[in-house]
Write a protein that holds these residues in place. Structure first.
Motif, PDB file in Angstrom:
ATOM      1  N   GLY A 118     -62.784 -32.794  33.716  1.00 41.11           N
ATOM      2  CA  GLY A 118     -61.456 -32.789  33.099  1.00 41.11           C
ATOM      3  C   GLY A 118     -60.777 -31.432  33.218  1.00 41.11           C
ATOM      4  O   GLY A 118     -59.570 -31.345  33.484  1.00 41.11           O
ATOM      5  N   ALA A 119     -61.535 -30.346  33.047  1.00 42.33           N
ATOM      6  CA  ALA A 119     -60.977 -29.012  33.184  1.00 42.33           C
ATOM      7  C   ALA A 119     -60.524 -28.749  34.618  1.00 42.33           C
ATOM      8  O   ALA A 119     -59.486 -28.116  34.845  1.00 42.33           O
ATOM      9  N   LEU A 120     -61.287 -29.244  35.595  1.00 45.41           N
ATOM     10  CA  LEU A 120     -60.897 -29.060  36.994  1.00 45.41           C
ATOM     11  C   LEU A 120     -59.623 -29.832  37.323  1.00 45.41           C
ATOM     12  O   LEU A 120     -58.752 -29.322  38.052  1.00 45.41           O
ATOM     13  N   VAL A 121     -59.486 -31.039  36.813  1.00 46.36           N
ATOM     14  CA  VAL A 121     -58.256 -31.816  37.028  1.00 46.36           C
ATOM     15  C   VAL A 121     -57.067 -31.093  36.395  1.00 46.36           C
ATOM     16  O   VAL A 121     -55.989 -30.986  36.989  1.00 46.36           O
ATOM     17  N   MET A 122     -57.260 -30.561  35.189  1.00 46.26           N
ATOM     18  CA  MET A 122     -56.197 -29.825  34.512  1.00 46.26           C
ATOM     19  C   MET A 122     -55.814 -28.573  35.303  1.00 46.26           C
ATOM     20  O   MET A 122     -54.639 -28.264  35.475  1.00 46.26           O
ATOM     21  N   ALA A 123     -56.808 -27.834  35.826  1.00 50.30           N
ATOM     22  CA  ALA A 123     -56.535 -26.633  36.609  1.00 50.30           C
ATOM     23  C   ALA A 123     -55.797 -26.977  37.897  1.00 50.30           C
ATOM     24  O   ALA A 123     -54.890 -26.244  38.320  1.00 50.30           O
ATOM     25  N   LEU A 124     -56.163 -28.080  38.518  1.00 54.69           N
ATOM     26  CA  LEU A 124     -55.484 -28.509  39.737  1.00 54.69           C
ATOM     27  C   LEU A 124     -54.023 -28.841  39.455  1.00 54.69           C
ATOM     28  O   LEU A 124     -53.127 -28.398  40.186  1.00 54.69           O
ATOM     29  N   ALA A 125     -53.766 -29.586  38.396  1.00 54.78           N
ATOM     30  CA  ALA A 125     -52.385 -29.937  38.033  1.00 54.78           C
ATOM     31  C   ALA A 125     -51.587 -28.676  37.667  1.00 54.78           C
ATOM     32  O   ALA A 125     -50.429 -28.527  38.068  1.00 54.78           O
ATOM     33  N   GLY A 126     -52.201 -27.754  36.938  1.00 52.83           N
ATOM     34  CA  GLY A 126     -51.521 -26.506  36.582  1.00 52.83           C
ATOM     35  C   GLY A 126     -51.229 -25.650  37.796  1.00 52.83           C
ATOM     36  O   GLY A 126     -50.170 -25.035  37.899  1.00 52.83           O
ATOM     37  N   GLY A 127     -52.172 -25.591  38.729  1.00 50.52           N
ATOM     38  CA  GLY A 127     -51.961 -24.822  39.958  1.00 50.52           C
ATOM     39  C   GLY A 127     -50.825 -25.371  40.799  1.00 50.52           C
ATOM     40  O   GLY A 127     -50.020 -24.610  41.348  1.00 50.52           O
TER      41      GLY A 127
END
Length: 140
Positions: A118-127
């Protein structure tokens, strides 16, 4: 007994906006503006700023990057200890199904992996959003 404004009481007209004679100033007051020689506002040079300098706390201790890093490391270590306790208390193996694969993991580990995903998906969307904002800023 109250009387409406403008009525006469003891032979005198009552004016609700009138200032009593004891409070009236009879001396002429000069008309001043902030940019005139006779300042109506306090002189900025005479007023002492009592606020602490930027980047310091009210007691005068400076906030540094090293202090912020140390605080972050302590908080991170506490979170890791709590996470370790959670994983050790949830060692029951459960089946995990991902598409066509099935395998067994401890419950605590599987929840940790789900949180990381979930944190990786959030980081990808934020990036992606940061890149969109940078491109829009370069166009202006």
């Amino acid at each position: 007994m109250s009387t409406p404004a403008g009525d006469r009481y003891d032979g005198q007209a009552l004016d609700p906006t009138a200032v009593p004679a004891t409070y009236q100033d009879t001396s002429p007051s000069p008309i001043t503006t902030p940019d005139s020689d006779e300042h109506s506002a306090p002189d900025p040079e005479a007023v002492r700023d009592t606020r602490p300098p930027a980047g310091t706390s009210p007691d005068g201790i400076a906030h540094t990057k090293a202090a912020a890093t140390w605080t972050g490391l302590v908080v991170g270590a506490l979170v890791l200890v709590l996470l370790l306790i959670f994983i050790l208390q949830n060692l029951d193996a459960i089946p995990v199904n991902i598409f066509v694969w099935t395998f067994e993991l401890p419950l605590g580990v599987s929840m940790l992996l789900a949180a990381i995903a979930g944190a990786l998906v959030m980081a990808l969307a934020g990036g992606v959003r940061i890149l969109q904002i940078r491109r829009a800023a370069k166009r202006k």
